[in-house]
Scaffold this motif. Structure first.
Motif, PDB file in Angstrom:
ATOM      1  N   ASP A 172     -15.049  -6.215   5.750  1.00 27.19           N
ATOM      2  CA  ASP A 172     -14.428  -7.001   6.646  1.00 27.19           C
ATOM      3  C   ASP A 172     -13.099  -7.904   6.149  1.00 27.19           C
ATOM      4  N   VAL A 173     -13.118  -8.179   4.748  1.00 26.03           N
ATOM      5  CA  VAL A 173     -12.006  -8.877   3.932  1.00 26.03           C
ATOM      6  C   VAL A 173     -10.894  -7.764   3.871  1.00 26.03           C
ATOM      7  N   LYS A 174     -11.273  -6.555   3.846  1.00 26.46           N
ATOM      8  CA  LYS A 174     -10.197  -5.514   3.593  1.00 26.46           C
ATOM      9  C   LYS A 174      -9.627  -5.290   5.217  1.00 26.46           C
ATOM     10  N   ALA A 175     -10.398  -5.283   6.139  1.00 25.44           N
ATOM     11  CA  ALA A 175      -9.972  -5.066   7.424  1.00 25.44           C
ATOM     12  C   ALA A 175      -9.002  -6.127   7.771  1.00 25.44           C
ATOM     13  N   LEU A 176      -9.302  -7.339   7.267  1.00 25.18           N
ATOM     14  CA  LEU A 176      -8.162  -8.491   7.707  1.00 25.18           C
ATOM     15  C   LEU A 176      -6.896  -8.292   6.616  1.00 25.18           C
ATOM     16  N   ALA A 177      -7.234  -7.962   5.396  1.00 23.98           N
ATOM     17  CA  ALA A 177      -5.972  -7.778   4.524  1.00 23.98           C
ATOM     18  C   ALA A 177      -5.167  -6.780   5.065  1.00 23.98           C
ATOM     19  N   GLY A 178      -5.868  -5.599   5.703  1.00 21.48           N
ATOM     20  CA  GLY A 178      -4.983  -4.450   6.195  1.00 21.48           C
ATOM     21  C   GLY A 178      -4.207  -4.924   7.203  1.00 21.48           C
ATOM     22  N   VAL A 179      -4.388  -5.765   8.012  1.00 21.59           N
ATOM     23  CA  VAL A 179      -3.710  -6.142   9.329  1.00 21.59           C
ATOM     24  C   VAL A 179      -2.433  -7.097   8.691  1.00 21.59           C
ATOM     25  N   LEU A 180      -2.955  -7.960   7.578  1.00 25.35           N
ATOM     26  CA  LEU A 180      -1.591  -8.818   7.295  1.00 25.35           C
ATOM     27  C   LEU A 180      -0.883  -7.891   6.275  1.00 25.35           C
ATOM     28  N   GLN A 181      -1.406  -7.110   5.642  1.00 24.63           N
ATOM     29  CA  GLN A 181      -0.541  -6.289   4.694  1.00 24.63           C
ATOM     30  C   GLN A 181       0.475  -5.411   5.650  1.00 24.63           C
ATOM     31  N   GLY A 182      -0.109  -4.886   6.648  1.00 24.56           N
ATOM     32  CA  GLY A 182       0.917  -4.091   7.699  1.00 24.56           C
ATOM     33  C   GLY A 182       2.111  -5.019   7.985  1.00 24.56           C
ATOM     34  N   GLN A 183       1.895  -6.027   8.474  1.00 16.55           N
ATOM     35  CA  GLN A 183       3.111  -7.092   8.717  1.00 16.55           C
ATOM     36  C   GLN A 183       3.838  -7.272   7.663  1.00 16.55           C
ATOM     37  N   ILE A 184       3.363  -7.389   6.426  1.00 11.50           N
ATOM     38  CA  ILE A 184       4.312  -7.606   5.270  1.00 11.50           C
ATOM     39  C   ILE A 184       5.319  -6.408   5.166  1.00 11.50           C
ATOM     40  N   ASP A 185       4.550  -4.967   5.299  1.00 12.31           N
ATOM     41  CA  ASP A 185       5.351  -3.921   5.020  1.00 12.31           C
ATOM     42  C   ASP A 185       6.359  -3.381   6.150  1.00 12.31           C
ATOM     43  N   GLN A 186       5.949  -4.120   7.410  1.00  8.34           N
ATOM     44  CA  GLN A 186       7.174  -3.675   8.538  1.00  8.34           C
ATOM     45  C   GLN A 186       7.751  -5.170   8.935  1.00  8.34           C
ATOM     46  N   PRO A 187       8.713  -5.573   8.209  1.00  5.73           N
ATOM     47  CA  PRO A 187       9.221  -7.026   8.397  1.00  5.73           C
ATOM     48  C   PRO A 187       9.845  -7.069   9.932  1.00  5.73           C
ATOM     49  N   ALA A 188      10.272  -6.141  10.631  1.00  5.19           N
ATOM     50  CA  ALA A 188      10.843  -6.234  11.952  1.00  5.19           C
ATOM     51  C   ALA A 188       9.852  -6.307  12.860  1.00  5.19           C
TER      52      ALA A 188
ATOM     53  N   TRP B  13      -1.640  -7.640 -12.105  1.00  8.61           N
ATOM     54  CA  TRP B  13      -2.120  -6.291 -11.390  1.00  8.61           C
ATOM     55  C   TRP B  13      -0.716  -5.423 -10.842  1.00  8.61           C
ATOM     56  N   ALA B  14       0.084  -6.373 -10.171  1.00  8.56           N
ATOM     57  CA  ALA B  14       1.171  -5.628  -9.393  1.00  8.56           C
ATOM     58  C   ALA B  14       1.897  -5.152 -10.529  1.00  8.56           C
ATOM     59  N   ILE B  15       2.147  -5.684 -11.828  1.00 11.24           N
ATOM     60  CA  ILE B  15       3.078  -5.083 -12.655  1.00 11.24           C
ATOM     61  C   ILE B  15       2.403  -3.999 -13.408  1.00 11.24           C
ATOM     62  N   ASP B  16       1.056  -4.119 -13.796  1.00  9.55           N
ATOM     63  CA  ASP B  16       0.158  -2.721 -14.287  1.00  9.55           C
ATOM     64  C   ASP B  16      -0.938  -2.753 -13.341  1.00  9.55           C
ATOM     65  N   PRO B  17      -0.889  -1.793 -12.739  1.00 12.84           N
ATOM     66  CA  PRO B  17      -2.410  -1.572 -11.598  1.00 12.84           C
ATOM     67  C   PRO B  17      -3.750  -1.301 -12.621  1.00 12.84           C
ATOM     68  N   ALA B  18      -3.471  -0.642 -13.723  1.00 11.39           N
ATOM     69  CA  ALA B  18      -4.327  -0.443 -14.525  1.00 11.39           C
ATOM     70  C   ALA B  18      -4.981  -1.537 -15.346  1.00 11.39           C
ATOM     71  N   SER B  19      -4.281  -2.750 -15.182  1.00 13.72           N
ATOM     72  CA  SER B  19      -5.159  -3.931 -15.796  1.00 13.72           C
ATOM     73  C   SER B  19      -6.254  -4.472 -15.124  1.00 13.72           C
TER      74      SER B  19
ATOM     75  N   ARG C  47       5.414  -3.596  -3.638  1.00  6.76           N
ATOM     76  CA  ARG C  47       4.314  -3.648  -4.478  1.00  6.76           C
ATOM     77  C   ARG C  47       4.601  -4.195  -5.767  1.00  6.76           C
ATOM     78  N   ARG C  48       5.566  -5.157  -5.930  1.00 10.94           N
ATOM     79  CA  ARG C  48       5.732  -5.712  -7.160  1.00 10.94           C
ATOM     80  C   ARG C  48       5.430  -6.842  -7.649  1.00 10.94           C
TER      81      ARG C  48
ATOM     82  N   PRO D 249      -5.840  -9.757  -2.514  1.00  9.32           N
ATOM     83  CA  PRO D 249      -4.717 -10.169  -2.546  1.00  9.32           C
ATOM     84  C   PRO D 249      -3.695  -9.334  -1.644  1.00  9.32           C
ATOM     85  N   LEU D 250      -2.395 -10.049  -1.150  1.00  6.42           N
ATOM     86  CA  LEU D 250      -1.462  -9.057  -0.457  1.00  6.42           C
ATOM     87  C   LEU D 250      -0.390  -8.979  -1.423  1.00  6.42           C
ATOM     88  N   TRP D 251       0.442  -7.851  -1.065  1.00  4.85           N
ATOM     89  CA  TRP D 251       1.253  -7.546  -2.023  1.00  4.85           C
ATOM     90  C   TRP D 251       2.640  -7.381  -1.151  1.00  4.85           C
TER      91      TRP D 251
END
Length: 786
Positions: free
Chosen positions: A87-103, A235-241, A275-276, A269-271
């Motif tokens: 459920d958290v991933k679902a909510l994050a997916g909606v919010l991340q979609g807005q961040i990725d598409q500013p217009a 994590w954003a700088i080094d995903p493997a961390s 993704r930096r 977290p939202l990126w």
């Protein structure tokens, strides 16, 4: 002169009768005592063995039951956590979609502002020095004082975030109503603008003022969750961390500011679009009651219980009775900056065995002795580690593995074992008593029988002795006449029959030897013929398998064919598990069109090898016929192979992929193992072919399942193709070679020739396999762009 008394025959201690009674009676009595003693010993041994065997069986069944119960309970806890994660991933997916598409983000924000002004209009509170929307909206939005301008209005960028985050009103209510039961869901902005929007609506800022004085003038993230935001930035700088793969971050249990309940928070977290950086978080809370309910329902035997603990020993769920048994202190609150956590640690238990209990022993039965009312009571404990998660507890995010434990008294779980042992012991005692009585009665009967029978038996002994001497002198015509109808009389009759048989066999011995010799010679001749037939059949089968293997090797691409390809350098290796393998690879070229195929027939042996030859023949025919469309190529090939499989009535099929090269791109079609590409830069790509087709030979028409994928293939790039005989090869410890080792070897050998790459991978594979038997065909194809 007095006459000398004469001794009657058979009287005195030196008489045969006396000797018979002493020897035979003594022997029978001794045998009876020995057999009776052995019987008693065997009964006792059988009792011990039965008790041990029943004990092992019941003990194993009891332990298996506890392990199974632990696994199922752990699965329930894991399922609850997985549902919340989803459920958290679902909510994050909606919010991340807005961040990725500013217009689109701005359009949604404007629409929400028009449609639900109560969700975006905030009012300043002069007492609390924060702004918040009024009740009536599905969510509450709190804006802290340092995010307001001089006129107490949200800063422009903050106002924009208020409007765009209102999309939570559309998503969160449905997620709260369905899926796992959740206390609340929310969005928190980035560090430069940490607005707090929570659904459902509560007096959020007012509650924070009451519980956390000074929060409004401090940075939200540093005040409530110190170190968490910084971990995400790393994590954003080094995903493997990431301590554990995945973005979901869980908190330890703490007291919720709004409800006052013990809760666990889950953040995603939202990126930022590049993704930096971190753009805030989506989150959800569940009460500890939900986890505790699963654990507190545990009921094993009469008083067995369960508990859920963090890796540091902090128990987050246990019932009151269990808490007392393992000596935990009553739950207390350990205050840290921003949140109030639960402190109820096994390490502080009054029971020393519990304080030292290892929590990472997956499914191991552990025996503990716990003190109860001054008495040591043995218990069994089984622990089951849950899936690892990212955990925040006032500092950097770390790896966390919670464990579920089941505790049950041995006297309860082994109650059936104890009862069975008691029953066996009682039954053994009864048998021993009956056996002793039987031996005593038998001794009395034997003594009386020997005394009564001795006189009758001795009367015929002399006659038998004399006749035996005549037999010894090779007078086989002798016969005895004993009139008694007892065992001695039967012995006389048996003696007479024996004498007749000896006479008969003596006279016919030579004939019998000759007849037996002829029978043995005939049997030897028949065995020799059968051995010859078996040898011929083995030679014939070996020759057929060798021919099939030679045919299979003959159709493989020749080195001169591979050398004629200008732009590509190709090397291949194939090793069947049996004389005939079921792996397929081929390099087909007609004009400028190059087609590379690789496949794996189910199983191995002659049938698999024949099917492989069918595939090679059909593929060659289609290539020569000029069929270049990948989808049609696979469709025609599958239709032909399917009809042949129906005709031969075999249950074989195969995974099969083709690569079509046009000088710049590779077009991939068909379902097989992952395709590995090492770019000229050293970057590695894995292409999953699972959605590009269906195993060949399962259905008559697979055209609707076939898809293609194009990838660039340029100078310096390297492609590695393989069958599952490579990745599923085992070492003596039962470990698989695996796709990861194959990728590591391909990356390590990148830059060398195709032959060197093949040889390098094979050296690593054979070293890994060692003395372990190879169970599947091994095929490896390496294509290098010159």
């Amino acid at each position: 002169m007095m006459a000398t008394p004469t001794r009657k025959p058979g009287s005195g201690l030196r008489s045969f009768r006396a000797k018979f009674m002493l020897v035979v009676g003594g022997a029978v009595l001794f045998d009876l005592l020995v057999s009776g003693g052995l019987a008693l010993w065997n009964v006792q041994r059988l009792s011990r063995d039965a008790t041990a065997e029943v004990g092992r069986g019941l003990e194993k069944a009891s332990q298996d039951y506890i392990r199974s119960y632990t696994d199922s309970t752990a699965a329930q806890v894991g399922l609850l956590l997985d549902q919340v994660h989803s459920d958290v991933k679902a909510l994050a997916g909606v919010l991340q979609g807005q961040i990725d598409q500013p217009a689109k983000n701005r359009e949604i924000g404007a629409a929400m502002a028009r449609a639900a002004p109560g969700a975006v209009a905030v009012t300043f509170d002069s007492k609390g020095q924060w702004a918040q929307n009024r009740p009536g909206s599905p969510s509450v939005i709190s804006v802290w004082g340092y995010l307001l301008d001089a006129d107490h209005h949200p800063l422009p960028q903050v106002q924009t975030d208020i409007e765009t985050s209102a999309v939570l009103d559309l998503v969160a209510p449905n997620l709260l109503q369905n899926g796992a039961s959740k206390l609340q869901m929310y969005y928190i902005g980035p560090k430069e603008g940490p607005i707090f929007r929570t659904a459902p609506y509560t007096d959020q800022a007012q509650t924070f003022d009451r519980l956390y004085p000074g929060h409004n003038s401090a940075d939200f993230w540093d005040f409530f969750f110190p170190g968490l935001y910084e971990s995400w930035k790393q994590w954003a700088i080094d995903p493997a961390s990431r301590p554990v793969p995945g973005d979901i971050t869980q908190t330890a249990p703490y007291t919720d500011a709004i409800t006052g309940k013990l809760i666990v928070s889950f953040f995603h977290p939202l990126w930022t679009a590049d993704r930096r950086g971190v753009a805030g978080t989506a989150g959800s809370d569940i009460t500890l009651d939900q986890l505790a309910e699963i654990v507190e329902r545990v009921k094993v035997a009469e008083s067995g219980f369960g508990f859920l603990t963090m890796s540091d020993g902090n128990v987050v769920a246990i019932n009151a009775a269990g808490e007392k048994i393992i000596g935990l202190r009553a739950a207390s609150d350990a205050t840290s900056k921003g949140v109030t956590g639960l402190d109820r640690s096994l390490r502080n238990s009054s029971q020393k065995a519990v304080a030292a209990l290892p929590l990472d022993a997956d499914g191991v039965i552990q025996h503990l002795s716990l003190s109860e009312n001054g008495e040591d009571v043995p218990y069994l404990v089984v622990t089951k580690p849950l899936n690892a998660t990212n955990l925040w507890v006032s500092g950097p995010v770390r790896r966390e593995v919670m464990s579920l434990a089941i505790v049950v008294p041995e006297r309860e779980i082994y109650a059936s074992l104890i009862a069975a042992r008691d029953q066996i012991s009682q039954a053994t005692n009864r048998i021993l008593i009956y056996q002793i009585l039987a031996v005593l009665v038998s001794m009395l009967v034997v003594t009386a029988a020997v005394f009564a029978a001795s006189k009758r038996i001795t009367s015929g002994i002399s006659a038998l002795a004399g006749a035996a001497k005549r037999i010894q002198a090779k007078d086989y015509s002798v016969r005895v006449d004993i009139s008694t109808k007892d065992e001695v009389g039967e012995a006389g009759l048996a003696f007479n029959r024996m004498a007749e048989e000896i006479s008969f066999h003596t006279e016919n011995l030579e004939n019998l030897v000759t007849a037996r010799t002829e029978e043995i010679e005939a049997a030897k001749e028949e065995i020799s013929v059968l051995n010859g037939q078996l040898k011929s059949e083995n030679i014939r089968l070996g020759a057929e398998l060798d021919v099939a293997r030679q045919i299979q090797l003959m159709v493989l691409p020749r080195q001169k064919e591979l050398a004629a390809i200008d732009e590509l350098e190709i090397a291949a290796y194939m090793r069947p598990a049996d004389e005939v393998g079921g792996d397929y690879y081929d390099i087909l070229q007609k004009g400028n069109h190059l087609k590379i195929g690789i496949g794996d027939v189910t199983g191995h042996g002659l049938e698999s090898g024949v099917l492989m030859l069918m595939v090679q023949s059909v593929a060659r025919a289609l290539q020569e016929a000029g069929e270049t469309d990948p989808t049609k190529f696979l469709t025609y090939l599958n239709r032909t192979i399917y009809k042949n499989i129906e005709r031969t009535q075999t249950d074989k099929h195969l995974t099969l992929s083709f690569l079509d090269y046009d000088g710049e791109r590779m077009t991939i079609s068909g379902q097989h193992e992952d395709l590995i590409i090492i770019r000229q830069t050293g970057a590695l790509e894995r292409i999953d072919t699972g959605d590009l087709g269906l195993p060949v030979g399962l259905e008559s028409d697979i055209s609707s399942f076939i898809d293609t994928r194009e990838v660039l293939f340029q100078k310096g790039d390297l492609i590695v193709l393989h069958t599952d005989g490579v990745t599923e090869a085992e070492n003596p410890r039962g470990e698989l070679f695996g796709i990861e080792r194959l990728c590591e070897n391909a990356r390590r050998l990148h830059g060398q020739t195709a032959d060197q790459v093949v040889n390098g991978i094979l050296d690593s594979l054979m070293t890994f396999i060692g003395t372990q038997k190879i169970h599947d065909d091994i095929t490896l194809v390496v294509v290098r762009h010159r």
